[in-house]
Design a protein around this motif. Structure first.
Motif, PDB file in Angstrom:
ATOM      1  N   LEU A 256       1.464  10.144   8.801  1.00 10.93           N
ATOM      2  CA  LEU A 256       1.432   9.233   7.655  1.00 10.93           C
ATOM      3  C   LEU A 256       0.958   9.966   6.395  1.00 10.93           C
ATOM      4  CD1 LEU A 256       1.704   6.341   6.546  1.00 10.93           C
ATOM      5  CD2 LEU A 256      -0.676   5.946   7.248  1.00 10.93           C
ATOM      6  N   ILE A 257      -0.105  10.735   6.500  1.00 14.16           N
ATOM      7  CA  ILE A 257      -0.670  11.418   5.327  1.00 14.16           C
ATOM      8  C   ILE A 257       0.255  12.542   4.844  1.00 14.16           C
ATOM      9  CG2 ILE A 257      -2.009  13.260   6.454  1.00 14.16           C
ATOM     10  CD1 ILE A 257      -3.392  10.953   3.748  1.00 14.16           C
ATOM     11  N   SER A 258       1.200  12.950   5.717  1.00 12.32           N
ATOM     12  CA  SER A 258       2.140  14.009   5.352  1.00 12.32           C
ATOM     13  C   SER A 258       3.488  13.465   4.889  1.00 12.32           C
ATOM     14  CB  SER A 258       2.369  14.949   6.554  1.00 12.32           C
ATOM     15  OG  SER A 258       1.148  15.419   7.065  1.00 12.32           O
ATOM     16  N   ASP A 259       3.675  12.149   4.973  1.00  8.45           N
ATOM     17  CA  ASP A 259       4.946  11.543   4.585  1.00  8.45           C
ATOM     18  C   ASP A 259       5.199  11.747   3.084  1.00  8.45           C
ATOM     19  OD1 ASP A 259       6.421   8.958   3.407  1.00  8.45           O
ATOM     20  OD2 ASP A 259       7.082   9.249   5.481  1.00  8.45           O
ATOM     21  N   PRO A 260       6.420  12.121   2.696  1.00  8.88           N
ATOM     22  CA  PRO A 260       6.709  12.390   1.282  1.00  8.88           C
ATOM     23  C   PRO A 260       6.372  11.225   0.356  1.00  8.88           C
ATOM     24  CG  PRO A 260       8.505  13.177   2.663  1.00  8.88           C
ATOM     25  CD  PRO A 260       7.578  12.424   3.564  1.00  8.88           C
ATOM     26  N   HIS A 261       6.596   9.991   0.813  1.00  8.49           N
ATOM     27  CA  HIS A 261       6.274   8.830  -0.025  1.00  8.49           C
ATOM     28  C   HIS A 261       4.768   8.717  -0.257  1.00  8.49           C
ATOM     29  CE1 HIS A 261      10.296   7.642   1.463  1.00  8.49           C
ATOM     30  NE2 HIS A 261      10.395   7.009   0.302  1.00  8.49           N
TER      31      HIS A 261
ATOM     32  N   VAL B 208       2.566  11.196   0.021  1.00  8.72           N
ATOM     33  CA  VAL B 208       2.162  12.351  -0.789  1.00  8.72           C
ATOM     34  C   VAL B 208       2.444  12.075  -2.265  1.00  8.72           C
ATOM     35  CG1 VAL B 208       2.647  14.773  -1.292  1.00  8.72           C
ATOM     36  CG2 VAL B 208       2.428  14.015   1.083  1.00  8.72           C
ATOM     37  N   ALA B 209       3.559  11.398  -2.556  1.00  7.27           N
ATOM     38  CA  ALA B 209       3.923  11.092  -3.942  1.00  7.27           C
ATOM     39  C   ALA B 209       3.195   9.867  -4.478  1.00  7.27           C
ATOM     40  CB  ALA B 209       5.430  10.882  -4.043  1.00  7.27           C
ATOM     41  N   GLY B 210       2.459   9.142  -3.605  1.00 10.25           N
ATOM     42  CA  GLY B 210       1.785   7.910  -4.034  1.00 10.25           C
ATOM     43  C   GLY B 210       2.748   6.767  -4.240  1.00 10.25           C
ATOM     44  N   ASP B 211       3.929   6.891  -3.642  1.00 11.14           N
ATOM     45  CA  ASP B 211       5.004   5.908  -3.826  1.00 11.14           C
ATOM     46  C   ASP B 211       5.068   4.970  -2.619  1.00 11.14           C
ATOM     47  OD1 ASP B 211       7.296   4.552  -4.591  1.00 11.14           O
ATOM     48  OD2 ASP B 211       8.661   6.117  -3.871  1.00 11.14           O
ATOM     49  N   TYR B 212       4.196   3.982  -2.595  1.00 11.62           N
ATOM     50  CA  TYR B 212       4.186   3.040  -1.475  1.00 11.62           C
ATOM     51  C   TYR B 212       3.566   1.721  -1.928  1.00 11.62           C
ATOM     52  CZ  TYR B 212      -0.726   4.533  -1.076  1.00 11.62           C
ATOM     53  OH  TYR B 212      -2.038   4.819  -1.339  1.00 11.62           O
ATOM     54  N   ASP B 213       3.835   0.653  -1.166  1.00 12.32           N
ATOM     55  CA  ASP B 213       3.212  -0.643  -1.416  1.00 12.32           C
ATOM     56  C   ASP B 213       2.826  -1.235  -0.066  1.00 12.32           C
ATOM     57  OD1 ASP B 213       5.533  -1.921  -0.295  1.00 12.32           O
ATOM     58  OD2 ASP B 213       6.537  -1.751  -2.234  1.00 12.32           O
ATOM     59  N   THR B 214       2.455  -2.516  -0.049  1.00 17.10           N
ATOM     60  CA  THR B 214       1.961  -3.121   1.190  1.00 17.10           C
ATOM     61  C   THR B 214       3.031  -3.245   2.275  1.00 17.10           C
ATOM     62  OG1 THR B 214       2.345  -5.314   0.212  1.00 17.10           O
ATOM     63  CG2 THR B 214       0.103  -4.419   0.078  1.00 17.10           C
ATOM     64  N   SER B 215       4.300  -3.131   1.896  1.00 15.52           N
ATOM     65  CA  SER B 215       5.366  -3.241   2.891  1.00 15.52           C
ATOM     66  C   SER B 215       5.783  -1.896   3.471  1.00 15.52           C
ATOM     67  CB  SER B 215       6.599  -3.921   2.268  1.00 15.52           C
ATOM     68  OG  SER B 215       7.195  -3.061   1.297  1.00 15.52           O
ATOM     69  N   PHE B 216       5.320  -0.804   2.880  1.00 13.95           N
ATOM     70  CA  PHE B 216       5.824   0.526   3.240  1.00 13.95           C
ATOM     71  C   PHE B 216       5.589   0.859   4.714  1.00 13.95           C
ATOM     72  CE2 PHE B 216       4.887   5.037   3.957  1.00 13.95           C
ATOM     73  CZ  PHE B 216       6.128   5.590   3.659  1.00 13.95           C
ATOM     74  N   LEU B 217       4.377   0.658   5.197  1.00 17.73           N
ATOM     75  CA  LEU B 217       4.065   1.063   6.564  1.00 17.73           C
ATOM     76  C   LEU B 217       4.929   0.318   7.577  1.00 17.73           C
ATOM     77  CD1 LEU B 217       2.154   3.028   7.994  1.00 17.73           C
ATOM     78  CD2 LEU B 217       0.540   1.155   8.264  1.00 17.73           C
ATOM     79  N   GLY B 218       5.023  -1.002   7.426  1.00 17.05           N
ATOM     80  CA  GLY B 218       5.778  -1.798   8.397  1.00 17.05           C
ATOM     81  C   GLY B 218       7.279  -1.683   8.263  1.00 17.05           C
ATOM     82  N   ASN B 219       7.768  -1.585   7.024  1.00 20.56           N
ATOM     83  CA  ASN B 219       9.219  -1.629   6.797  1.00 20.56           C
ATOM     84  C   ASN B 219       9.892  -0.266   6.700  1.00 20.56           C
ATOM     85  OD1 ASN B 219       8.852  -4.374   6.715  1.00 20.56           O
ATOM     86  ND2 ASN B 219       9.176  -4.573   4.506  1.00 20.56           N
ATOM     87  N   VAL B 220       9.134   0.756   6.331  1.00 28.16           N
ATOM     88  CA  VAL B 220       9.733   2.077   6.114  1.00 28.16           C
ATOM     89  C   VAL B 220       9.211   3.110   7.109  1.00 28.16           C
ATOM     90  CG1 VAL B 220      10.107   3.945   4.451  1.00 28.16           C
ATOM     91  CG2 VAL B 220      10.025   1.563   3.655  1.00 28.16           C
TER      92      VAL B 220
ATOM     93  N   SER C 120      -6.679   4.570  -7.298  1.00 32.33           N
ATOM     94  CA  SER C 120      -5.292   4.266  -6.964  1.00 32.33           C
ATOM     95  C   SER C 120      -4.344   5.078  -7.834  1.00 32.33           C
ATOM     96  CB  SER C 120      -5.012   2.777  -7.175  1.00 32.33           C
ATOM     97  OG  SER C 120      -3.625   2.510  -7.062  1.00 32.33           O
ATOM     98  N   ALA C 121      -3.326   5.625  -7.194  1.00 30.74           N
ATOM     99  CA  ALA C 121      -2.314   6.396  -7.931  1.00 30.74           C
ATOM    100  C   ALA C 121      -1.435   5.489  -8.783  1.00 30.74           C
ATOM    101  CB  ALA C 121      -1.454   7.182  -6.946  1.00 30.74           C
TER     102      ALA C 121
END
Length: 455
Positions: A427-432, A434-446, A244-245
């Motif tokens: 998804l794998i190309s999304d800047p967030h 790529v930066a490892g900047d995400y949590d469990t809400s990222f996919l659904g909310n962002v 995990s990043a």
């Protein structure tokens, strides 16, 4: 070593187990439904036997037929894979009674850890941190309202016997609680035959971190590092990576030690996963649940650790000690897995069964693996899970792994059905990401709101 094992599953995990068994010199028996007569696992196994019609309740969940197939073919053990009967303690107990080795933990341990309320109580005894929540089963909305007031909103409602995202609801306030509780309870009753619920305070924002553990009958327990499974849709994982990043050396040692402590407390045998929620702001982590089976995402751990988890499962079930000790396990590089589903992300991820008219799977280079049961001309049946492949990559570092996954997804070509390959590529190309900047809400909310705006 076993002479012959039966694989009580289908699709890519059945193919994965057959390949591992063959490399160990173990014979294999595939089971199949009438809808899977032409499936790849049927062709690859040494023997194959039909266990019922297309509906899983009459075939892949038909305990009597599966056990009869094991007896008829002389199989000494049954590997359940994931899903279907893999976490069914009744099936494990029946195997024990018939002197057929269940390749997994004992029925007793499955009962202890498969029920989320029991598991939570055991983790408290073991000294593993758990989230504030209800102390036992919750059966009525009145109980739920009272407990929610005590622990504070937002909360998560969870089915005690749940799995696969079923019977789970997020509740932000008392107005949402009653309808959410009734809906989750009905869903749990329909899916698991058990409407018992429990309540936990919601850790938000959070990372979903899980630790792969292995145990043998001699009492040895080791971990194979952690996986980050925070990219989820409707509580179901979409993409996983290891390491995990979000975790540094100190926290990694703490969370993996907690996982080993949890497994040792219940005398765990075979492969399993301890799942945690990580509050990044505080650095605190909390036990969520234990999966008493091999996970869909086990290949990322195999890449970074060099340990073949499925082979270890078979060896341990045979009574062997683990082939590696904790001090022998070293971690190298970074691995990522994308789940490829026959579904239409632009149409609310509707399943897309049908005949594959042309297929090109990515290949070439070091550190690329595709686990799949697809082939050109194969018809994907509409009766089962929509996952048709997993693309797994390994690089010297996270950036290399990301670039390798992008390359692999660009090469992936399936004609005849709609898949989520393009969705995974975005998804794998999304800047967030790529930066490892995400949590469990990222996919659904962002991510999804922006993705669905595109045409």
């Amino acid at each position: 070593m076993f002479n012959k094992i039966l694989i009580a599953n289908r699709g890519e995990i059945a193919v994965r187990i057959i390949r591992a068994a063959r490399e160990l010199g173990v014979g294999t028996v595939a089971i199949y439904s009438t809808a899977d007569r032409d499936a790849l696992h049927v062709h690859l196994a040494d023997e194959a036997i039909c266990v019922g019609p297309a509906r899983s309740t009459e075939s892949y969940l038909n305990m009597n037929n599966i056990l009869s197939a094991a007896v008829a073919t002389g199989a000494q053990a049954i590997h359940p894979g994931f899903g279907f009967l893999s976490e069914n303690s009744k099936f494990a107990r029946l195997c024990e009674e018939m002197n057929i080795k269940f390749i997994g933990p004992s029925a007793k341990v499955m009962d202890m850890m498969g029920d989320k309320i029991n598991a939570r109580a055991e983790m408290i005894k073991a000294g593993v941190p758990v989230t504030p929540g209800s102390e036992g089963e919750v059966h009525t909305t009145d109980e739920a309202v009272k407990i929610a007031e005590e622990i504070g909103y937002p909360i998560m409602l969870k089915a005690s016997a749940g799995g696969g995202g079923k019977g789970i609801r997020k509740v932000n306030n008392v107005e949402e609680l009653v309808p959410a509780f009734e809906a989750a309870q009905a869903e749990a009753q329909a899916a698991f035959g058990n409407g018992a619920m429990f309540i936990e305070r919601m850790i938000f924002p959070a990372r979903h971190i899980e630790v792969q553990i292995l145990g043998d009958s001699q009492g040895n327990v080791i971990h194979l590092g952690e996986r980050d499974c925070s990219l989820q849709r409707n509580n179901q994982k979409v993409l996983e990576e290891s390491p995990s990043a979000a975790i540094g050396h100190t926290l990694r040692n703490e969370i993996t030690a907690a996982a080993v402590k949890a497994a040792q407390h219940v005398s765990y045998e075979n492969a399993g996963t301890i799942e945690f929620l990580l509050d990044e702001s505080s650095g605190k982590f909390y036990f969520m649940e234990m999966n008493t089976r091999v996970q869909v995402e086990h290949p990322v751990t195999e890449f970074v650790s060099g340990v073949d988890i499925v082979k270890e499962q078979i060896r341990v079930a045979n009574g062997n000690e683990l082939s590696v000790k904790q001090e022998d396990v070293t971690f190298s590089g970074h691995a990522i897995e994308c789940r490829i589903n026959a579904e239409n992300p632009k149409f609310n991820f509707a399943p897309s069964p049908g005949k594959i008219t042309n297929l090109f799977l990515p290949s070439g280079g070091v550190g690329l693996r595709v686990d799949s049961a697809m082939y050109s001309g194969y018809s994907i049946p509409p009766y089962y899970d929509s996952m048709i492949a997993k693309v797994i990559v390994h690089g010297e570092n996270r950036f290399e792994a990301l670039m390798k996954m992008q390359r692999a997804l660009l090469e992936f070509d399936v004609e005849g059905v709609i898949t989520n390959v393009d969705f995974q590529l975005e998804l794998i190309s999304d800047p967030h990401v790529v930066a490892g900047d995400y949590d469990t809400s990222f996919l659904g909310n962002v991510f999804l709101p922006e993705y669905q705006k595109e045409d």
